[in-house]
Scaffold this motif. Structure first.
Motif, PDB file in Angstrom:
ATOM      1  N   LEU A 192       0.836  -1.197   0.000  1.00  0.00           N
ATOM      2  CA  LEU A 192       0.000   0.000   0.000  1.00  0.00           C
ATOM      3  C   LEU A 192       0.875   1.254   0.000  1.00  0.00           C
ATOM      4  CD1 LEU A 192      -2.701  -1.075   2.631  1.00  0.00           C
ATOM      5  CD2 LEU A 192      -2.923  -1.051   0.142  1.00  0.00           C
ATOM      6  N   PRO A 193       0.600   2.199  -0.866  1.00  0.00           N
ATOM      7  CA  PRO A 193       1.466   3.387  -0.966  1.00  0.00           C
ATOM      8  C   PRO A 193       1.323   4.346   0.209  1.00  0.00           C
ATOM      9  CG  PRO A 193      -0.417   3.592  -2.421  1.00  0.00           C
ATOM     10  CD  PRO A 193      -0.492   2.213  -1.845  1.00  0.00           C
ATOM     11  N   ASN A 194       0.190   4.331   0.908  1.00  0.00           N
ATOM     12  CA  ASN A 194      -0.046   5.300   1.979  1.00  0.00           C
ATOM     13  C   ASN A 194       0.245   4.728   3.366  1.00  0.00           C
ATOM     14  OD1 ASN A 194      -2.132   3.535   1.619  1.00  0.00           O
ATOM     15  ND2 ASN A 194      -3.769   5.037   1.986  1.00  0.00           N
ATOM     16  N   SER A 195       1.104   3.722   3.451  1.00  0.00           N
ATOM     17  CA  SER A 195       1.536   3.163   4.733  1.00  0.00           C
ATOM     18  C   SER A 195       3.057   3.104   4.757  1.00  0.00           C
ATOM     19  CB  SER A 195       0.945   1.758   4.923  1.00  0.00           C
ATOM     20  OG  SER A 195       1.479   1.142   6.074  1.00  0.00           O
ATOM     21  N   LYS A 196       3.650   3.565   5.868  1.00  0.00           N
ATOM     22  CA  LYS A 196       5.114   3.537   5.978  1.00  0.00           C
ATOM     23  C   LYS A 196       5.630   2.103   6.094  1.00  0.00           C
ATOM     24  CE  LYS A 196       7.357   6.560   8.376  1.00  0.00           C
ATOM     25  NZ  LYS A 196       7.858   7.409   9.482  1.00  0.00           N
ATOM     26  N   SER A 197       4.861   1.234   6.742  1.00  0.00           N
ATOM     27  CA  SER A 197       5.232  -0.170   6.819  1.00  0.00           C
ATOM     28  C   SER A 197       4.697  -0.901   5.593  1.00  0.00           C
ATOM     29  CB  SER A 197       4.672  -0.806   8.092  1.00  0.00           C
ATOM     30  OG  SER A 197       5.260  -0.238   9.243  1.00  0.00           O
ATOM     31  N   PRO A 198       5.376  -1.963   5.166  1.00  0.00           N
ATOM     32  CA  PRO A 198       4.903  -2.724   3.998  1.00  0.00           C
ATOM     33  C   PRO A 198       3.648  -3.523   4.342  1.00  0.00           C
ATOM     34  CG  PRO A 198       6.864  -3.737   4.939  1.00  0.00           C
ATOM     35  CD  PRO A 198       6.667  -2.457   5.671  1.00  0.00           C
ATOM     36  N   CYS A 199       2.486  -3.047   3.896  1.00  0.00           N
ATOM     37  CA  CYS A 199       1.204  -3.672   4.229  1.00  0.00           C
ATOM     38  C   CYS A 199       0.387  -3.914   2.978  1.00  0.00           C
ATOM     39  CB  CYS A 199       0.403  -2.789   5.189  1.00  0.00           C
ATOM     40  SG  CYS A 199       1.195  -2.485   6.789  1.00  0.00           S
ATOM     41  N   TRP A 200      -0.561  -4.841   3.080  1.00  0.00           N
ATOM     42  CA  TRP A 200      -1.465  -5.157   1.977  1.00  0.00           C
ATOM     43  C   TRP A 200      -2.707  -5.829   2.546  1.00  0.00           C
ATOM     44  CZ3 TRP A 200       2.619  -7.947   3.590  1.00  0.00           C
ATOM     45  CH2 TRP A 200       2.447  -9.316   3.824  1.00  0.00           C
ATOM     46  N   TYR A 201      -3.777  -5.788   1.780  1.00  0.00           N
ATOM     47  CA  TYR A 201      -5.017  -6.456   2.183  1.00  0.00           C
ATOM     48  C   TYR A 201      -5.102  -7.820   1.512  1.00  0.00           C
ATOM     49  CZ  TYR A 201      -7.026  -2.348   4.460  1.00  0.00           C
ATOM     50  OH  TYR A 201      -7.271  -1.295   5.319  1.00  0.00           O
ATOM     51  N   CYS A 252       0.858  -7.062   7.392  1.00  0.00           N
ATOM     52  CA  CYS A 252       2.018  -6.178   7.387  1.00  0.00           C
ATOM     53  C   CYS A 252       3.291  -6.949   7.704  1.00  0.00           C
ATOM     54  CB  CYS A 252       1.865  -5.055   8.410  1.00  0.00           C
ATOM     55  SG  CYS A 252       0.500  -3.918   8.090  1.00  0.00           S
ATOM     56  N   LEU A 253       4.381  -6.464   7.145  1.00  0.00           N
ATOM     57  CA  LEU A 253       5.728  -6.896   7.496  1.00  0.00           C
ATOM     58  C   LEU A 253       6.417  -5.749   8.245  1.00  0.00           C
ATOM     59  CD1 LEU A 253       6.923  -8.692   4.230  1.00  0.00           C
ATOM     60  CD2 LEU A 253       6.744  -9.751   6.498  1.00  0.00           C
ATOM     61  N   PRO A 254       7.502  -6.013   8.936  1.00  0.00           N
ATOM     62  CA  PRO A 254       8.202  -4.925   9.645  1.00  0.00           C
ATOM     63  C   PRO A 254       8.809  -3.905   8.682  1.00  0.00           C
ATOM     64  CG  PRO A 254       8.839  -7.081  10.507  1.00  0.00           C
ATOM     65  CD  PRO A 254       8.080  -7.332   9.245  1.00  0.00           C
ATOM     66  N   HIS A 255       8.781  -2.673   9.123  1.00  0.00           N
ATOM     67  CA  HIS A 255       9.466  -1.603   8.393  1.00  0.00           C
ATOM     68  C   HIS A 255      10.959  -1.621   8.711  1.00  0.00           C
ATOM     69  CE1 HIS A 255      10.327   2.409   6.813  1.00  0.00           C
ATOM     70  NE2 HIS A 255      10.835   2.747   7.989  1.00  0.00           N
ATOM     71  N   PHE A 256      11.304  -2.024   9.938  1.00  0.00           N
ATOM     72  CA  PHE A 256      12.713  -2.104  10.318  1.00  0.00           C
ATOM     73  C   PHE A 256      12.941  -3.352  11.168  1.00  0.00           C
ATOM     74  CE2 PHE A 256      10.808  -0.051  13.959  1.00  0.00           C
ATOM     75  CZ  PHE A 256      11.524  -0.513  15.056  1.00  0.00           C
ATOM     76  N   TYR A 257      14.180  -3.805  11.194  1.00  0.00           N
ATOM     77  CA  TYR A 257      14.584  -4.992  11.950  1.00  0.00           C
ATOM     78  C   TYR A 257      15.770  -4.643  12.850  1.00  0.00           C
ATOM     79  CZ  TYR A 257      11.937  -7.735   8.467  1.00  0.00           C
ATOM     80  OH  TYR A 257      10.958  -8.256   7.655  1.00  0.00           O
ATOM     81  N   MET A 339      -2.151   7.752  12.133  1.00  0.00           N
ATOM     82  CA  MET A 339      -1.998   6.306  12.033  1.00  0.00           C
ATOM     83  C   MET A 339      -1.009   5.906  10.940  1.00  0.00           C
ATOM     84  SD  MET A 339      -3.651   5.003  14.461  1.00  0.00           S
ATOM     85  CE  MET A 339      -5.004   5.272  15.608  1.00  0.00           C
ATOM     86  N   ASN A 340      -0.926   6.698   9.897  1.00  0.00           N
ATOM     87  CA  ASN A 340      -0.028   6.361   8.807  1.00  0.00           C
ATOM     88  C   ASN A 340       1.437   6.600   9.152  1.00  0.00           C
ATOM     89  OD1 ASN A 340      -2.237   5.643   7.354  1.00  0.00           O
ATOM     90  ND2 ASN A 340      -2.275   7.459   6.042  1.00  0.00           N
ATOM     91  N   ARG A 341       1.693   7.245  10.282  1.00  0.00           N
ATOM     92  CA  ARG A 341       3.078   7.427  10.726  1.00  0.00           C
ATOM     93  C   ARG A 341       3.590   6.198  11.484  1.00  0.00           C
ATOM     94  NH1 ARG A 341       1.423  12.807  12.214  1.00  0.00           N
ATOM     95  NH2 ARG A 341       1.347  12.153  14.399  1.00  0.00           N
ATOM     96  N   ILE A 342       2.703   5.274  11.791  1.00  0.00           N
ATOM     97  CA  ILE A 342       3.104   4.085  12.548  1.00  0.00           C
ATOM     98  C   ILE A 342       4.052   3.225  11.724  1.00  0.00           C
ATOM     99  CG2 ILE A 342       2.270   1.896  13.504  1.00  0.00           C
ATOM    100  CD1 ILE A 342      -0.250   3.333  14.382  1.00  0.00           C
ATOM    101  N   ILE A 343       5.125   2.795  12.365  1.00  0.00           N
ATOM    102  CA  ILE A 343       6.045   1.856  11.718  1.00  0.00           C
ATOM    103  C   ILE A 343       6.158   0.616  12.596  1.00  0.00           C
ATOM    104  CG2 ILE A 343       7.362   3.622  10.498  1.00  0.00           C
ATOM    105  CD1 ILE A 343       9.527   3.360  12.633  1.00  0.00           C
ATOM    106  N   ILE A 344       6.356  -0.527  11.957  1.00  0.00           N
ATOM    107  CA  ILE A 344       6.428  -1.804  12.655  1.00  0.00           C
ATOM    108  C   ILE A 344       7.877  -2.261  12.706  1.00  0.00           C
ATOM    109  CG2 ILE A 344       5.650  -4.207  12.645  1.00  0.00           C
ATOM    110  CD1 ILE A 344       3.190  -3.307  11.101  1.00  0.00           C
ATOM    111  N   GLY A 345       8.266  -2.792  13.861  1.00  0.00           N
ATOM    112  CA  GLY A 345       9.624  -3.297  14.038  1.00  0.00           C
ATOM    113  C   GLY A 345       9.630  -4.736  14.498  1.00  0.00           C
ATOM    114  N   GLU A 346      10.770  -5.361  14.331  1.00  0.00           N
ATOM    115  CA  GLU A 346      10.967  -6.747  14.783  1.00  0.00           C
ATOM    116  C   GLU A 346      12.370  -6.850  15.335  1.00  0.00           C
ATOM    117  OE1 GLU A 346      12.517 -10.025  14.569  1.00  0.00           O
ATOM    118  OE2 GLU A 346      11.443 -10.926  12.872  1.00  0.00           O
ATOM    119  N   ALA A 347      12.557  -7.600  16.426  1.00  0.00           N
ATOM    120  CA  ALA A 347      13.832  -7.540  17.155  1.00  0.00           C
ATOM    121  C   ALA A 347      14.406  -8.913  17.478  1.00  0.00           C
ATOM    122  CB  ALA A 347      13.653  -6.735  18.441  1.00  0.00           C
ATOM    123  N   SER A 348      14.483  -9.789  16.493  1.00  0.00           N
ATOM    124  CA  SER A 348      15.127 -11.086  16.705  1.00  0.00           C
ATOM    125  C   SER A 348      16.635 -10.925  16.557  1.00  0.00           C
ATOM    126  CB  SER A 348      14.614 -12.117  15.692  1.00  0.00           C
ATOM    127  OG  SER A 348      13.244 -12.343  15.847  1.00  0.00           O
TER     128      SER A 348
END
Length: 529
Positions: A192-201, A252-257, A339-348
């Motif tokens: 989706l172009p209007n989401s900072k994190s890589p998301c899709w429906y 959604c997938l994480p924007h950063f790891y 809400m569109n400023r939200i970014i998702i992270g993952e910390a493995s």
């Protein structure tokens, strides 16, 4: 049975005694009475003055099987006093551990050398020249220097002489698809172009009575995650999108790891970052999906289980996806922007280095080197992903790692012996194979008594830099983070393009974490693997 009454301990220099002596009246009658005891019953120890020999454990044993009978002959009052004393001691130890004030009870690191100050909490106001003289000579507490130093140097020189890094050949996307057909069928090419994190429906085909997490492997294999998924389950049905008689859910997938490394302060960084209102992490701190779970590995020594499908991994980001979906569906532009400023992270912390599973699944290896690495697959879906790495002095990291994983006999001598053995095994490998083949050698890594390979940062960094651009990395040091948390967090917020005003508020709310979570990465602590 004879006993030594009112015995005492004296540490005497070499010249004071020419032979071992014991208490007069002790079980060994042939031993001579110490002239310095002056007829008193004393236990006298002979030591050679070396520092490591002062670390001793005195153990007094009774002869034969009389120890239990002697205990039974105690008066009832004495037995009660002994039991009461043990209970009090146990409660004191427990209070230390539960309150976190237990550093004094653990082994401190014997390694303090190098260009960095040994104390990672050195503040900017202190003069680095004050520590320079201290580091010109190896510490007397460094047992690698005072014990077996020549042999250790030979092994290290042998390894160093054979180290040569060669750039690996990157695999084609088509080759990656052949290895992970299902993953490529689930994750789309565009987001989706209007989401900072890589998301899709994606369409949700279940009924309103269907449990969306019924088959999730994280729930099935671990009871401790069930409460987490109970919360996900309650929120699920309120965040479905409806169109043309169908139900859709946002994925959604994480924007950063935060990709590594273990025992380097990643838990502290994670705890501080998740205080920021614009940052949302996976429901489980360390999913270890890219490196382990997608191969069916929970613990490598336990063998392979059913592979965790990518849908199970995506489920972990549902709470964050719900908030992003809420913003996408909001009527007001202000709510959408928030809400569109939200970014998702993952910390493995295994993402950077752990490729142990490749030998079980990739049989087209070249000279013992893995044909595919974790970063190849992440890049195939997220070429613009941001990657944060936290490192520390590799020797200090290894010692902290040893304290966490060693099951018994934790001591400086034991650590030294295990590291020596690991170095010898690694030297044997590089005599016949390339550096990369040895670093990613699963058999070798399992044989090592300590995780020496985790600290070989250069190999992992260079392999990641052949896949992603250097601008996509933020590399931090635990030593810098410990001495100036505010500065390192400012760099992190800036790297992730987070709002700085709310970032500073989040940092202020989390400053009490400095003395709690950060110490988990330091040598005397037991933090995440």
């Amino acid at each position: 049975m004879r006993h030594c009454i009112n015995c005492c301990i004296q540490l005497l220099p070499d010249e004071a005694h020419t032979q071992q002596v014991s208490c007069r009246g002790g079980p060994h009658h042939s031993r001579q009475e110490c002239p310095m005891c002056k007829g008193e019953n004393k236990i006298v120890f002979r030591v050679d003055g070396k520092q490591m020999n002062l670390l001793a454990v005195l153990e007094v044993r009774a002869e034969g099987n009389e120890s239990w009978s002697g205990f039974l002959r105690f008066k009832k009052g004495k037995r009660c006093s002994l039991v009461f004393g043990l209970i009090i001691m146990t409660l004191v130890m427990a209070s230390y551990i539960l309150s976190g004030v237990h550093q004094e009870l653990l082994i401190s690191s014997p390694f303090h050398y190098g260009a960095l100050p040994s104390n990672p909490s050195l503040m900017d106001g202190e003069n680095p020249s004050d520590t320079k003289e201290h580091h010109q000579q190896p510490s007397v507490n460094n047992i690698s220097y005072v014990k077996d130093d020549p042999s250790i140097k030979l092994i290290i020189n042998s390894i160093t002489a054979r180290i040569e890094f060669t750039t690996r050949q990157l695999p084609d996307v088509e080759d990656l698809k052949k290895q992970e057909l299902h993953m490529f069928s689930v994750i789309p090419h565009k987001f989706l172009p209007n989401s900072k994190s890589p998301c899709w429906y994606e369409e949700f085909t279940g009924r309103n009575t269907t449990d969306p997490y019924l088959t999730n492997s994280y729930v099935l294999y671990s009871k401790r995650f069930r409460s987490t998924f109970d919360a996900l389950r309650k929120a699920f049905w309120g965040h479905l999108s409806h169109a043309h008689g169908k139900h859709f859910r946002l994925r959604c997938l994480p924007h950063f790891y935060i990709i590594g490394q273990p025992k380097c302060g990643t838990t502290d960084l994670y705890d501080r970052l998740r205080l920021h209102p614009e940052v949302k992490f996976s429901a489980i701190k360390e999913p270890h999906w890219w490196t382990r779970k997608r191969f069916g590995i929970v613990r490598l020594r336990d063998g392979l289980r059913d592979r965790y499908p990518v849908e199970d991994y995506l489920d972990l980001f549902d709470l964050a996806a719900h908030q992003i979906h809420q913003g996408l569906q909001a009527s007001s532009a202000k709510e959408q922007s928030k809400m569109n400023r939200i970014i998702i992270g993952e910390a493995s912390a295994s993402t950077m280095w752990d490729n142990n599973a490749w030998t079980f699944f990739y049989d087209n290896s070249t000279d013992g080197e893995p044909p595919f690495l974790t970063q190849d697959f992440i890049h195939a879906f997220q070429p613009d992903a941001k990657l944060i790495i936290m490192l520390r002095d590799p020797v200090e990291r290894l010692y902290s790692d040893y304290l966490y994983f060693a099951s018994s006999n934790k001591s400086a001598d034991d650590f030294h012996e295990k590291v020596t053995e690991a170095l010898q095994l690694f030297e044997t490998c590089v005599l016949g194979y390339s550096l990369r083949a040895c670093v990613y050698n699963n058999t070798l890594n399992n044989a090592m008594p300590v995780r020496l390979q985790v600290g070989l940062y250069a190999v992992y960094l260079l392999d990641w830099l052949t896949v992603f651009n250097k601008e996509q990395f933020l590399i931090l040091r635990l030593e810098d983070h410990a001495s100036n948390v505010k500065y390192t967090m400012h760099r992190v917020f800036q790297f992730l393009s987070l709002g700085m005003n709310v970032a500073l508020e989040a940092h202020g709310a989390g400053r009490e974490l400095r003395g709690h979570r950060l110490c988990e990465a330091l040598p005397a602590s037991h933090a995440d693997p």
